[in-house]
Design an enzyme around this catalytic site. Sequence first.
Site, mmCIF file in Angstrom:
data_model
loop_
_atom_site.group_PDB
_atom_site.id
_atom_site.type_symbol
_atom_site.label_atom_id
_atom_site.label_comp_id
_atom_site.label_asym_id
_atom_site.label_seq_id
_atom_site.Cartn_x
_atom_site.Cartn_y
_atom_site.Cartn_z
ATOM 1 N N SER A 25 -7.179 22.173 -1.444
ATOM 2 C CA SER A 25 -6.363 23.371 -1.617
ATOM 3 C C SER A 25 -5.844 23.513 -3.043
ATOM 4 C CB SER A 25 -5.179 23.393 -0.651
ATOM 5 O OG SER A 25 -4.243 22.392 -1.017
ATOM 6 N N THR A 57 -10.557 28.287 -2.247
ATOM 7 C CA THR A 57 -9.804 27.326 -1.453
ATOM 8 C C THR A 57 -8.658 28.076 -0.786
ATOM 9 O OG1 THR A 57 -8.798 25.115 -1.481
ATOM 10 C CG2 THR A 57 -8.273 26.567 -3.341
ATOM 11 N N TYR A 58 -7.730 27.334 -0.201
ATOM 12 C CA TYR A 58 -6.564 27.952 0.433
ATOM 13 C C TYR A 58 -5.303 27.492 -0.276
ATOM 14 C CZ TYR A 58 -5.951 23.427 2.696
ATOM 15 O OH TYR A 58 -5.765 22.086 2.925
ATOM 16 N N GLY A 73 -7.940 17.881 -4.139
ATOM 17 C CA GLY A 73 -9.231 17.516 -3.557
ATOM 18 C C GLY A 73 -10.365 17.733 -4.530
ATOM 19 N N ALA A 74 -11.521 18.133 -4.002
ATOM 20 C CA ALA A 74 -12.732 18.285 -4.822
ATOM 21 C C ALA A 74 -12.536 19.256 -5.982
ATOM 22 C CB ALA A 74 -13.893 18.744 -3.939
ATOM 23 N N ALA A 75 -11.681 20.261 -5.801
ATOM 24 C CA ALA A 75 -11.431 21.236 -6.872
ATOM 25 C C ALA A 75 -10.859 20.575 -8.123
ATOM 26 C CB ALA A 75 -10.492 22.326 -6.378
#
EC number: 4.1.1.11
Length: 117
Positions: A25, A57-58, A73-75
């Site tokens: 997120s 994402t959110y 995360g991955a971002a």
Amino acid sequence: MYLEILKSKIHRAVVTEANLSYVGSITIDVALMEAANILPGEKVQIVDNNNGARLETYVIPGERNSGVICLNGAAARLVQPGDVVIIMAYAWMTAEEAADFKPSVVFPLEGTNKLIS
């Protein structure tokens, strides 16, 4: 027919953190979220002006008036602290609704992510 129209935008915010260990997120200062009419859990598109990365994402709310913009995360692999980003949310509407719709656009104070009073 429905069109996907820009609903909300935070223009040129500065990334303050990148947390690879978080599940996912983007954390956004709740004051910026409210000003831009972005809700917790809402899907957003993020465009990094520094490297051209684009991702979706959110949103999770961050501490009010903290200026936090944290990719989780991955971002966190695509965006670095100090990068300038544009955060956008879209809404589906009819052509009639879109004709009169005005998106909420926020321009944070440069380098601070604070709202201009």
